[in-house]
Design an enzyme around this catalytic site. Structure first.
Site, short mmCIF file in Angstrom:
data_model
loop_
_atom_site.label_atom_id
_atom_site.label_comp_id
_atom_site.label_asym_id
_atom_site.label_seq_id
_atom_site.Cartn_x
_atom_site.Cartn_y
_atom_site.Cartn_z
CG ASP A 34 -0.21 -0.07 2.54
OD1 ASP A 34 1.04 0.02 2.54
OD2 ASP A 34 -0.87 -0.21 3.58
CG HIS A 126 18.64 34.81 -2.57
ND1 HIS A 126 19.79 35.48 -2.90
CD2 HIS A 126 17.63 35.45 -3.22
CE1 HIS A 126 19.50 36.49 -3.69
NE2 HIS A 126 18.20 36.50 -3.90
CG ASP A 166 21.40 32.52 -10.43
OD1 ASP A 166 22.27 32.47 -9.53
OD2 ASP A 166 20.57 31.61 -10.62
CE LYS A 189 18.12 31.73 -12.47
NZ LYS A 189 18.46 30.39 -11.98
NE ARG A 191 14.14 29.33 -12.40
CZ ARG A 191 14.61 28.29 -13.08
NH1 ARG A 191 13.88 27.72 -14.02
NH2 ARG A 191 15.81 27.83 -12.84
C1 R5P Z 1 18.72 29.20 -8.47
O1 R5P Z 1 18.94 30.37 -8.24
C2 R5P Z 1 19.78 28.17 -8.41
O2 R5P Z 1 21.00 28.71 -8.01
C3 R5P Z 1 19.95 27.47 -9.74
O3 R5P Z 1 20.48 28.39 -10.67
C4 R5P Z 1 18.67 26.96 -10.27
O4 R5P Z 1 17.93 26.34 -9.26
C5 R5P Z 1 18.91 25.99 -11.38
O5 R5P Z 1 17.70 25.53 -11.82
P1 R5P Z 1 17.56 24.94 -13.27
O6 R5P Z 1 18.64 23.93 -13.47
O7 R5P Z 1 16.18 24.31 -13.25
O8 R5P Z 1 17.62 26.09 -14.22
#
Ligand code: R5P
Length: 301
Positions: A34, A126, A166, A189, A191
């Protein structure tokens, strides 16, 4: 002191126990049909126990980890350390949109209820300065593999330019570069989604340079791929990658290689074919420092 490791972490556990000259044992698991798991620990544990558990694929592992920790307490562990070479859920450190759960804070609080000490490597801190802040009332120790990765880069490419893909990776790139006299710079960077990332190169000359992208974690690989494409388009002679945590989910490694990356070097925090640098001496040294308990702390409540 005794080291405990889940049965899928035996290679790292064996090396670490050898380095420490500590006894070690596995947490044996039986998966019931399970989906529940029966865990079995050594029936008598010493006062000081270190539980080794990397938290890549965290959702699958967290329940077992909490059960194993509670079981270890019952079986005699008075001081329990979580040694998690990769500590998951550290990136969600604020509510980026209203209603988002701040996973870093809540996972930290949960771990603080069962572990006295948590040791990890390059957690993604961070907006939070120290791991202690993530673990209310407990001891958090954040080690770094960045200088080890920097040593490897300096050995194979002494004139490399280390690039952080980044701003968040600036801390690791700086540590690696300063320790080994390498040039370094930081990209910017943006995202846009799990797999959509734009990386802008810094205003430094990369033409003709051997560029090494250094980051804490490669997950989808899109960050590294975007940075590598940018560096090669700007004339870099080569682009290699050094990461602490080689998660490389799905097609991540293929994406990074397709972007023109030559070598991928990683630490063995997360087992992966790219593992080049071992954190075992780093972990062993941390576990032998005076703040780790060698005798029962009778004042503990
Ligand atoms: C984020 O700031 C981390 O330092 C990495 O740059 C990030 O998590 C990498 O993620 P991915 O490989 O999905 O781009």
């Amino acid at each position: 002191m005794q080291l405990l490791a889940f049965d899928d972490e035996v290679p790292l556990a064996r090396k670490l126990a050898e380095a420490l000259r500590w006894p070690w044992a596995t947490v044996q698991r039986h998966r019931f049909p399970d989906g529940e798991t029966r865990l079995r620990l050594p029936p008598a544990l010493p006062w000081g126990v270190v539980l080794l558990r990397g938290l890549q694929d965290p959702n699958a592992k967290l329940t077992e980890l909490l059960l194993a920790a509670a079981g270890a307490r019952e079986l005699g562990a008075g001081h329990l350390t979580l040694l998690s070479p990769y500590l998951a859920y550290m990136r969600q450190d604020m509510a980026f949109t209203p209603g988002e759960v701040v996973s870093q804070r809540h996972l930290g609080a949960l771990l603080a209820t069962v572990f006295d000490t948590v040791i990890t490597v390059d957690p993604h801190l961070h907006r939070v300065a120290t791991l202690d802040e993530v673990l209310p009332g407990r001891r958090g120790l954040a080690l770094s593999a960045a200088p080890l990765l920097g040593a490897h880069v300096a050995q194979v490419l002494p004139r490399a330019l280390l690039l952080a893909p980044d701003e968040e990776a600036a801390q690791w790139v700086r540590a690696a570069a300063v320790a080994h006299g390498l040039d370094h710079a930081v990209c910017r960077k943006q995202r846009h989604g799990d797999h959509e990332v734009d990386v802008a190169l810094p205003d430094v000359g990369v033409r003709g340079r051997a560029v090494v992208l250094l980051d804490d974690v490669a997950s989808t690989g899109r960050t590294l791929a975007a940075a590598a494409r940018g560096a090669l388009a700007a004339g870099a002679a080569s682009v290699d990658v050094a990461v602490t945590h080689a998660l490389f989910i799905g097609d991540a490694l293929a994406q990074v290689q397709a972007a023109g990356v030559r070598h991928v070097w990683s630490s063995d925090c997360v087992p992966h074919p790219s593992n080049t640098v071992s954190v075992v001496p780093l972990l062993a040294q941390a576990l032998q420092t005076p703040q780790m308990p060698q005798t029962p702390d009778l004042g503990r409540t």
